[in-house]
Design an enzyme around this catalytic site. Structure first.
Site, PDB file in Angstrom:
ATOM      1  N   GLU B  60       0.822  -1.221   0.000  1.00 16.60           N
ATOM      2  CA  GLU B  60       0.000   0.000   0.000  1.00 16.60           C
ATOM      3  C   GLU B  60       0.848   1.260   0.000  1.00 16.60           C
ATOM      4  OE1 GLU B  60      -0.753  -2.620   1.908  1.00 16.60           O
ATOM      5  OE2 GLU B  60      -2.815  -3.185   1.401  1.00 16.60           O
ATOM      6  N   HIS B 129     -10.113  -4.920  10.147  1.00 17.70           N
ATOM      7  CA  HIS B 129     -10.725  -4.701   8.833  1.00 17.70           C
ATOM      8  C   HIS B 129     -12.029  -3.916   8.874  1.00 17.70           C
ATOM      9  CE1 HIS B 129      -7.781  -7.427   7.260  1.00 17.70           C
ATOM     10  NE2 HIS B 129      -8.390  -7.626   6.114  1.00 17.70           N
TER      11      HIS B 129
END
Lengths: 362, 325
Positions: B60, B129
């Site tokens: 990322e 998450h």
């Protein structure tokens, strides 16, 4: 993905002896291969050799002057001086073309000067004035000159690596032959972004030169204390299938030769190259660091004996590129430029308070 | 008007941009061959090729940073984070590169880049998450944060986001992808910082964004049965925030409840409540009350997670506190 055949680069293979002039003399050896005798390049004419010295001296005097003005309180924040590493920056940046991009770390004044940015505006940025390159909003660690494709000055270690990959990605996307060069130190090799970016650049075959200035210390930590295998980067790029070039960062011509070859290769083939220049900062990490807590005086002295500001002009004299009188004139001209830059910075206004709200959004 | 899903609205916005502007490209994890974790870019790689649709490694920081680099060199990347929870791994690149680059270069660099990211809790993904970091990211100056609640807004806001010369966080609540709504046939854009009155009412103002708006509708319906007429303000963007619209509504009703689907503590509404009460104290008939997720990490167990999440009953209870103040 099919790989195109490309030449492998070695630094030694690129150093060609000149046909005229006396045999070059090897400098003192700090673990470098003594067989790699520094020589002048055939490809560089005298004026370019001289220009490189001028820029080198300009960096040294600029940095010394910044130190003085830091002590006077005219420059604040953090001040990371490039003193000792000049040969690396000059050798790396002078072979780039105007259309090539440079991305660098927080020890960035040397790179800015090597790129030929306006000394007045770099100094004004140091002083936080609105005539500075970043209008006084960036400071020492954030020097930018977008028209010159000098894309910062980045102060989080290793953070500039993905940015450079993205600029290189844009070149690949737009099908230019522009090269992106990104500087980082040995300390950055322990950041996740180092691995991530090398992998990305390799998977996508991006036209980027990863230029590591290995000055052997990440702030106060010797590279051998914080990196497995210490300063040995020879196999580190194997995982990415990226060519590695190791070069003596104290020898401006060796750096220039190696970098020029790397630039040519990247421009022609578009794949990444990793250059390691071994160099040394003679001063502390920043102006707050005397630089003697974590390294022996003798080590600093050893490197100081290879000071490029001493060795390079000596070679230019030996080869008859310059005379003593040329060097004297140069010194005076560099001093005058720095003095003018300080005057420009001192006389420039501070940003108006309303400017705090400018440049947040485009 | 055509009825489409929220997912189809995002897909349409992306396709339009790719087809209209050669400098627009998309990159992210599994957006190409896999088709996107939420199928938003399904079929794109076959249609537009690997140059425009770039599958990235699971890196990322590297691909968000590469997006910033590409944007600063003249392209218009739309970068997809598989979850806004993963923005944590790229936070330095988002904040210091995407958002700060322009300011610290004295305005020399622009970063026309969109970071799309599914957000929100409620599907039992546990603590790592289920987060809603649009609330953190909307505080950062130098970038915008859009958070649509319906297909029409998603399309209009995405058009604005991709055309913007600034970095934009585009937060898509994962509950919304399958939701349906009418989208105008004619081309339109929705500017950032323009809230929408989702429901007109006179007794109190309910404020939220994204999926929160759907919770507010349920609460407003329930209150209507008791004769309470609630107005709903859908912020549509958290940066900038349309204070004039919120303030006007609260001045009209004299009461307000503000809902975060993120944690209540330090949520976006904490900021908005503070600002609004400074502006409308004289009009208030009671405290402005915040509703949000409880201040614990997100649990996996369904019962626990549902207990942590704010719901319409919580909003009604808060409304009653204000009304009976």
């Amino acid at each position: 993905m099919e790989q195109t055949e490309k030449p492998r680069i070695t630094a030694t293979g690129l150093v060609r002896p000149v046909s005229n002039g006396p045999a070059p003399v090897s400098q003192s050896n700090n673990g470098f291969d003594a067989s790699r005798v520094p020589v002048l390049s055939e490809s560089l004419d005298d004026s370019e050799l001289f220009r490189m010295y001028r820029l080198m001296l300009l960096i040294r005097r600029f940095e010394e002057t910044c130190g003085q003005h830091y002590s006077l309180g005219n420059i604040r924040g953090f001040l990371h001086l490039y003193i000792g590493q000049e040969a690396t920056g000059i050798g790396a940046i002078t072979p780039l073309e105007a259309r090539d991009y440079i991305v660098t770390h927080y020890r960035d004044h040397g790179h800015a000067i090597a790129r030929g940015l306006d000394t007045n505006r770099i100094m004004a940025e140091m002083f936080g004035k609105n005539t500075g390159l970043s209008k006084g909003k960036g400071g020492s660690m954030h020097i930018f000159d977008a028209p010159q494709r000098f894309m910062g000055g980045h102060a989080i270690v290793g953070a500039q690596l993905p940015l450079a990959a993205g600029i290189a990605l844009a070149q690949q996307y737009m099908e230019t032959d522009v090269v992106t060069m990104v500087f980082f130190g040995d300390g950055a090799t322990n950041q996740g972004t180092f691995h991530e970016t090398l992998n990305l650049a390799s998977v996508w075959q991006l036209p980027v030169i990863f230029f590591m200035e290995n000055n052997l210390y990440g702030m106060g930590s010797a590279v051998g204390r914080v990196r497995h295998r210490g300063s040995d980067f020879s196999d580190a790029m194997g995982a990415y299938d990226v060519d590695v070039v190791s070069v003596d960062g104290m020898d401006v011509l060796a750096v220039r030769e190696a970098t020029q070859a790397a630039i040519d290769q990247v421009r022609a083939h578009g794949s990444p190259i990793f250059i390691e220049a071994k160099t040394f900062r003679f001063v502390g990490h920043s102006f707050a660091d005397p630089g003697d807590q974590y390294r022996d005086r003798s080590e600093v002295d050893l490197w100081r004996r290879r000071d490029p500001l001493v060795t390079y002009p000596k070679r230019l004299l030996e080869y008859g590129v310059v005379t003593e009188s040329d060097l004297d004139d140069l010194s005076a001209s560099v001093d005058a430029e720095i003095e003018a830059a300080v005057e420009f910075a001192m006389n420039s206004p501070n940003p108006d308070m309303s400017e705090a709200f400018d440049d947040v959004y485009a | 008007m055509t009825e489409i899903t929220f997912r189809e609205a995002i897909t349409r916005g992306l396709e339009e941009a790719i087809e209209a502007d050669e400098s627009v490209f998309i990159m992210g994890e599994d957006i190409g061959e896999y088709g996107g974790a939420y199928s938003v870019t399904k079929g794109f790689i076959e249609k537009y090729g690997e140059k425009r649709i770039k599958d990235t490694p699971i890196s990322e920081a590297a691909f968000v940073g590469a997006g910033v680099g590409a944007a600063s060199a003249g392209l218009r990347p739309v970068v997809e984070l598989m979850s806004i929870s993963f923005s944590l791994v790229a936070f330095d690149q988002i904040v210091n590169m995407a958002a700060n680059l322009r300011y610290m270069s004295g305005g020399q660099i622009k970063v026309p880049m969109v970071i799309r990211a599914p957000t929100g809790a409620g599907v039992q993904l546990g603590a790592t998450h289920s987060q809603s970091f649009e609330t953190w990211l909307s505080e950062v100056p130098g970038m915008y944060c859009a958070c649509p609640s319906n297909p029409a807004d998603a399309l209009g806001l995405l058009r604005t986001a991709i055309k913007s010369d600034n970095p934009v966080i585009f937060a898509e609540h994962s509950h919304l992808y399958g939701s349906r709504g009418d989208v105008p046939e004619d081309y339109y854009e929705i500017p950032f910082g323009e809230a929408r009155i989702d429901r007109v009412g006179s007794d109190l103002t309910l404020v939220s964004y994204g999926y929160g708006v759907h919770i507010l509708r349920e609460a407003a319906d329930a209150m209507a049965e008791d004769g309470i007429d609630a107005e709903i303000v859908d912020l549509r963007s958290l940066s900038p925030i349309d204070y004039p619209t919120v303030v006007a509504s609260v001045q009209k009703t004299g009461r307000a409840v503000m809902l975060d689907t993120a944690r209540r503590n330090g949520g976006a509404m904490a900021e908005i409540v503070s600002e609004v009460q400074e502006r409308v104290m004289d009009w208030l008939d009671g405290p402005i009350v915040r509703v949000g997720a409880k201040d614990v990490p997100w649990p996996y167990n369904r019962g626990l997670e549902q207990d942590i999440l704010p719901n319409a009953e919580d909003v009604v209870a808060a409304a009653m506190r204000v009304i009976t103040f």
